[in-house]
Design an enzyme around this catalytic site. Structure first.
Site, PDB file in Angstrom:
ATOM      1  N   ASP A 113       0.609  -1.378   0.066  1.00 16.54           N
ATOM      2  CA  ASP A 113      -0.011   0.236  -0.191  1.00 16.54           C
ATOM      3  C   ASP A 113       0.769   1.462   0.028  1.00 16.54           C
ATOM      4  O   ASP A 113       2.090   1.351   0.487  1.00 16.54           O
ATOM      5  CB  ASP A 113      -1.015  -0.010   1.387  1.00 16.54           C
ATOM      6  CG  ASP A 113      -2.088  -0.793   1.296  1.00 16.54           C
ATOM      7  OD1 ASP A 113      -1.975  -1.503   0.061  1.00 16.54           O
ATOM      8  OD2 ASP A 113      -2.972  -0.753   1.865  1.00 16.54           O
ATOM      9  N   HIS A 168      -5.421   3.041  -4.304  1.00 16.27           N
ATOM     10  CA  HIS A 168      -5.506   3.251  -2.582  1.00 16.27           C
ATOM     11  C   HIS A 168      -5.954   4.680  -2.713  1.00 16.27           C
ATOM     12  O   HIS A 168      -5.699   5.519  -1.381  1.00 16.27           O
ATOM     13  CB  HIS A 168      -4.149   2.946  -2.160  1.00 16.27           C
ATOM     14  CG  HIS A 168      -4.007   2.921  -0.703  1.00 16.27           C
ATOM     15  ND1 HIS A 168      -5.157   2.030   0.074  1.00 16.27           N
ATOM     16  CD2 HIS A 168      -3.119   3.685   0.318  1.00 16.27           C
ATOM     17  CE1 HIS A 168      -4.778   2.134   1.340  1.00 16.27           C
ATOM     18  NE2 HIS A 168      -3.847   3.000   1.551  1.00 16.27           N
ATOM     19  N   HIS A 175      -5.116   9.618   0.419  1.00 15.17           N
ATOM     20  CA  HIS A 175      -5.331   8.718   1.619  1.00 15.17           C
ATOM     21  C   HIS A 175      -6.370   9.409   2.576  1.00 15.17           C
ATOM     22  O   HIS A 175      -6.348   9.083   3.588  1.00 15.17           O
ATOM     23  CB  HIS A 175      -3.862   8.587   2.417  1.00 15.17           C
ATOM     24  CG  HIS A 175      -3.939   7.243   2.985  1.00 15.17           C
ATOM     25  ND1 HIS A 175      -4.136   7.227   4.365  1.00 15.17           N
ATOM     26  CD2 HIS A 175      -3.713   6.230   2.663  1.00 15.17           C
ATOM     27  CE1 HIS A 175      -3.998   5.929   5.058  1.00 15.17           C
ATOM     28  NE2 HIS A 175      -3.509   5.364   3.804  1.00 15.17           N
ATOM     29  N   HIS A 180       3.635  -2.052   3.434  1.00 18.76           N
ATOM     30  CA  HIS A 180       3.754  -0.847   2.612  1.00 18.76           C
ATOM     31  C   HIS A 180       5.331  -0.620   2.247  1.00 18.76           C
ATOM     32  O   HIS A 180       6.147  -0.860   3.162  1.00 18.76           O
ATOM     33  CB  HIS A 180       3.663   0.334   3.760  1.00 18.76           C
ATOM     34  CG  HIS A 180       2.049   0.267   4.623  1.00 18.76           C
ATOM     35  ND1 HIS A 180       1.936  -0.638   5.272  1.00 18.76           N
ATOM     36  CD2 HIS A 180       1.154   1.096   4.112  1.00 18.76           C
ATOM     37  CE1 HIS A 180       0.490  -0.596   5.865  1.00 18.76           C
ATOM     38  NE2 HIS A 180       0.165   0.438   4.981  1.00 18.76           N
TER      39      HIS A 180
END
Length: 264
Positions: A71, A122, A126, A216
């Site tokens: 991510d 994604h 965010h 990540h």
């Protein structure tokens, strides 16, 4: 929100507080809206299975499959990660952030796609999608869709909501944009530590068949942990697949929420 510039991109207090909530999954839809990989394969039926076999795809109904996902990139460590994945002959799924990531690293996005990894969404900045209205959700997702398509020639079919937070509005907008929602069942909490050995061990301790690993590629301890994770899970008999391969011969359903169940 996610720093990836030289000088190391370390989280500030605000980011740490946000990331610490990644285990908090807000699902306001019906339980039936959540689909496990096994259920997705079962929905495909016999015709789908025959088609998958003809294409030579991994049959995750028989193999012990696991999906490696990353991510919030791409970042400065992503090229090294891609080198590792190429060396290990593993394909992963990358849930990319639009602003400050996709737009800053178009060559890396192109490489991710060109080397056979799954490119996914994604959001743009965010933002927590359950905290904003439908138009804002649409903007967060569609801007990233368009940015990725300009680079790769193809819009993603998968998205991961920040912190795993979704609700009926997010589901409806995702359906409208042709996006399936992908959650996870294994996390190293790599936003909270740079200890590579700990990240590796956390993943290995939680590993299970049909699992989806959340990591990540923007934190310093994560990419160095990947070779050991791959080598040990292969030794245990796991086959690494992308998320679409995990649910094949089923196909991702727009708006649906895919979330594996952990083994007891």
């Amino acid at each position: 929100m996610f720093r990836t510039e030289p000088g190391r991109r370390r989280k500030g207090t605000a980011l740490a507080l946000l990331a610490a909530a990644t285990l908090v999954v807000s699902l306001t839809g019906c339980a039936a809206d959540r689909i496990t990989p096994g259920e997705a394969r079962g929905r495909a039926g016999a015709d789908g299975k025959n088609g998958a076999a003809a294409r030579g795809a991994v049959d995750c109904a028989k193999a012990k499959c696991i999906a490696l996902t990353f991510d919030a990139g791409p970042g400065e460590d992503t090229p090294r990660l891609l080198d590792i994945l190429k060396e290990k002959q593993v394909h992963a799924t990358f849930f990319l952030l639009g602003e400050k990531h996709v737009v800053r690293h178009p060559e890396v996005v192109k490489r991710i796609s060109g080397e056979g990894h799954e490119v996914a969404n994604h959001t743009w900045t965010h933002r927590i999608l359950t905290d904003i209205d439908a138009d804002e959700v649409r903007d967060e997702l569609s801007r990233t869709q368009d940015a990725i398509a300009r680079i790769t020639g193809k819009k993603p079919t998968l998205m991961r909501p920040p912190q795993g937070r979704t609700d009926d509005t997010v589901t409806e907008v995702s359906r409208e944009l042709g996006l399936s929602q992908v959650l996870w069942s294994i996390t190293a909490k790599d936003y909270s530590t740079e200890d590579t050995a700990l990240i590796r061990q956390r993943v290995l301790d939680q590993a299970h068949g049909d699992g989806i690993i959340l990591l990540h590629d923007i934190y310093g301890g994560t990419v160095p942990a990947v070779p050991g994770i791959i080598d040990e899970l292969k030794r245990r008999g796991y086959t690494f697949v992308t998320v679409p391969e995990l649910i094949a011969p089923g196909k991702p359903e727009p708006g649906a929420i895919y979330r594996p169940e952990k083994d007891d």
